[in-house]
Design a protein around this motif. Structure first.
Motif, mmCIF file in Angstrom:
data_model
loop_
_atom_site.group_PDB
_atom_site.id
_atom_site.type_symbol
_atom_site.label_atom_id
_atom_site.label_comp_id
_atom_site.label_asym_id
_atom_site.label_seq_id
_atom_site.Cartn_x
_atom_site.Cartn_y
_atom_site.Cartn_z
ATOM 1 N N UNK A 1 0.819 -1.212 0.000
ATOM 2 C CA UNK A 1 0.000 0.000 0.000
ATOM 3 C C UNK A 1 0.853 1.262 0.000
ATOM 4 N N UNK A 2 2.016 1.206 0.653
ATOM 5 C CA UNK A 2 2.908 2.368 0.666
ATOM 6 C C UNK A 2 3.588 2.580 -0.685
ATOM 7 N N UNK A 3 3.812 1.516 -1.439
ATOM 8 C CA UNK A 3 4.473 1.627 -2.743
ATOM 9 C C UNK A 3 3.517 2.091 -3.842
ATOM 10 N N UNK A 4 2.246 1.787 -3.695
ATOM 11 C CA UNK A 4 1.277 2.063 -4.763
ATOM 12 C C UNK A 4 1.194 3.544 -5.144
ATOM 13 N N UNK A 5 1.115 4.482 -4.191
ATOM 14 C CA UNK A 5 1.042 5.893 -4.623
ATOM 15 C C UNK A 5 2.228 6.312 -5.493
ATOM 16 N N UNK A 6 3.419 5.833 -5.166
ATOM 17 C CA UNK A 6 4.592 6.168 -5.978
ATOM 18 C C UNK A 6 4.463 5.584 -7.385
ATOM 19 N N UNK A 7 3.981 4.360 -7.478
ATOM 20 C CA UNK A 7 3.790 3.725 -8.779
ATOM 21 C C UNK A 7 2.757 4.498 -9.596
ATOM 22 N N UNK A 8 1.645 4.833 -8.968
ATOM 23 C CA UNK A 8 0.574 5.559 -9.668
ATOM 24 C C UNK A 8 1.084 6.905 -10.169
ATOM 25 N N UNK A 9 1.835 7.630 -9.339
ATOM 26 C CA UNK A 9 2.368 8.937 -9.759
ATOM 27 C C UNK A 9 3.336 8.784 -10.928
ATOM 28 N N UNK A 10 4.153 7.748 -10.902
ATOM 29 C CA UNK A 10 5.094 7.507 -11.995
ATOM 30 C C UNK A 10 4.346 7.218 -13.292
ATOM 31 N N UNK A 11 3.334 6.383 -13.206
ATOM 32 C CA UNK A 11 2.572 6.010 -14.399
ATOM 33 C C UNK A 11 1.768 7.209 -14.922
ATOM 34 N N UNK A 12 1.248 8.033 -14.020
ATOM 35 C CA UNK A 12 0.441 9.190 -14.426
ATOM 36 C C UNK A 12 1.179 10.077 -15.421
ATOM 37 N N UNK B 1 -7.891 3.296 -14.990
ATOM 38 C CA UNK B 1 -7.083 2.201 -14.447
ATOM 39 C C UNK B 1 -6.384 2.645 -13.170
ATOM 40 N N UNK B 2 -5.791 3.826 -13.204
ATOM 41 C CA UNK B 2 -5.083 4.340 -12.036
ATOM 42 C C UNK B 2 -6.045 4.601 -10.880
ATOM 43 N N UNK B 3 -7.221 5.138 -11.205
ATOM 44 C CA UNK B 3 -8.218 5.409 -10.166
ATOM 45 C C UNK B 3 -8.674 4.113 -9.500
ATOM 46 N N UNK B 4 -8.797 3.052 -10.290
ATOM 47 C CA UNK B 4 -9.212 1.760 -9.735
ATOM 48 C C UNK B 4 -8.175 1.236 -8.743
ATOM 49 N N UNK C 1 -6.711 0.281 -3.138
ATOM 50 C CA UNK C 1 -5.770 0.525 -2.037
ATOM 51 C C UNK C 1 -6.496 1.167 -0.860
ATOM 52 N N UNK C 2 -7.297 2.195 -1.140
ATOM 53 C CA UNK C 2 -8.037 2.872 -0.078
ATOM 54 C C UNK C 2 -9.050 1.948 0.576
ATOM 55 N N UNK C 3 -9.686 1.117 -0.239
ATOM 56 C CA UNK C 3 -10.655 0.163 0.301
ATOM 57 C C UNK C 3 -9.963 -0.831 1.228
ATOM 58 N N UNK C 4 -8.776 -1.255 0.862
ATOM 59 C CA UNK C 4 -8.027 -2.200 1.681
ATOM 60 C C UNK C 4 -7.666 -1.599 3.037
ATOM 61 N N UNK D 1 -5.502 -5.432 -10.220
ATOM 62 C CA UNK D 1 -5.392 -4.064 -10.738
ATOM 63 C C UNK D 1 -3.937 -3.697 -11.015
ATOM 64 N N UNK D 2 -3.044 -4.148 -10.143
ATOM 65 C CA UNK D 2 -1.619 -3.863 -10.353
ATOM 66 C C UNK D 2 -1.103 -4.547 -11.614
ATOM 67 N N UNK D 3 -1.613 -5.734 -11.895
ATOM 68 C CA UNK D 3 -1.217 -6.422 -13.137
ATOM 69 C C UNK D 3 -1.595 -5.581 -14.351
ATOM 70 N N UNK D 4 -2.739 -4.905 -14.254
ATOM 71 C CA UNK D 4 -3.185 -4.048 -15.350
ATOM 72 C C UNK D 4 -2.212 -2.895 -15.554
#
Length: 184
Positions: free
Chosen positions: A46-57, A66-69, A74-77, A98-101
């Motif tokens: 969960x801590x790594x996901x925001x960094x990944x999302x920002x990089x992909x954005x 896809x990023x919003x999902x 993550x937030x739901x978890x 979702x991460x696979x996507x």
């Protein structure tokens, strides 16, 4: 002489009872510790996901859905109650999908695929996913040991007297058991 034998037998029975009780407590703590290992790895992911999302954005701005999902999962978890292991694993599995996507998106964006930050995050998340899988195996193994003690004689008597309850193992969702079709 009979009194001494009776005292020795009583002391032995008490020692056996204590040993059985302590064995059950130890097994229950192994289950809790194993779940804690899963929890630690989920937190790491969960801590790594925001960094990944920002990089992909930066590379795939039109993939917002896809990023919003991923962010939503993550937030739901993080909102699932800590003692609801089944729901935690259900949401965690959805997040893994979702991460696979997101990783698949990198195939469409060569610049993203070559980005060192993305590569490092992808490797860290892959390692974390492997650690989560191992932690799940450890958790199920710990539960099996604990449940065997609950059902085995004579520890089952001690377990019932002290209200020890069985734990449920983590199971693979039915949709993940389907063998993927591979065609060339």
């Amino acid at each position: 002489m009979g009194l001494i034998i009776a005292i020795v037998i009583i002391v032995l029975l008490v020692l056996v009872y204590i040993s059985l009780y302590n064995g059950l407590v130890k097994a229950r703590m192994w289950v809790k510790e194993a779940w804690s290992q899963i929890d630690v790895q989920l937190k790491r992911r969960n801590d790594l996901i925001p960094n990944l999302v920002e990089t992909v954005k930066g590379y795939a701005s039109h993939e917002k859905e896809t990023l919003a999902k991923v962010v939503e999962m993550r937030n739901q978890l993080t909102q699932v109650p800590a003692d609801n292991h089944e729901e935690t694993m259900k949401v965690s599995n959805q997040l893994s999908d979702s991460l696979k996507t997101i990783f698949a998106l990198s195939e469409s964006y060569p610049d993203l695929k070559a980005n060192q930050n993305f590569i490092q995050l992808q490797e860290e998340l892959t390692t974390t996913e492997n650690k989560i899988a191992y932690a799940r195996q450890l958790y199920n193994s710990s539960i099996a040991t604990y449940n065997i003690k609950l059902q085995s004689f004579p520890s089952n008597i001690v377990a019932k007297a002290h209200h020890f309850t069985e734990e449920a193992m983590l199971e693979t969702p039915t949709e993940e058991k389907v063998v993927p079709k591979v065609s060339f």
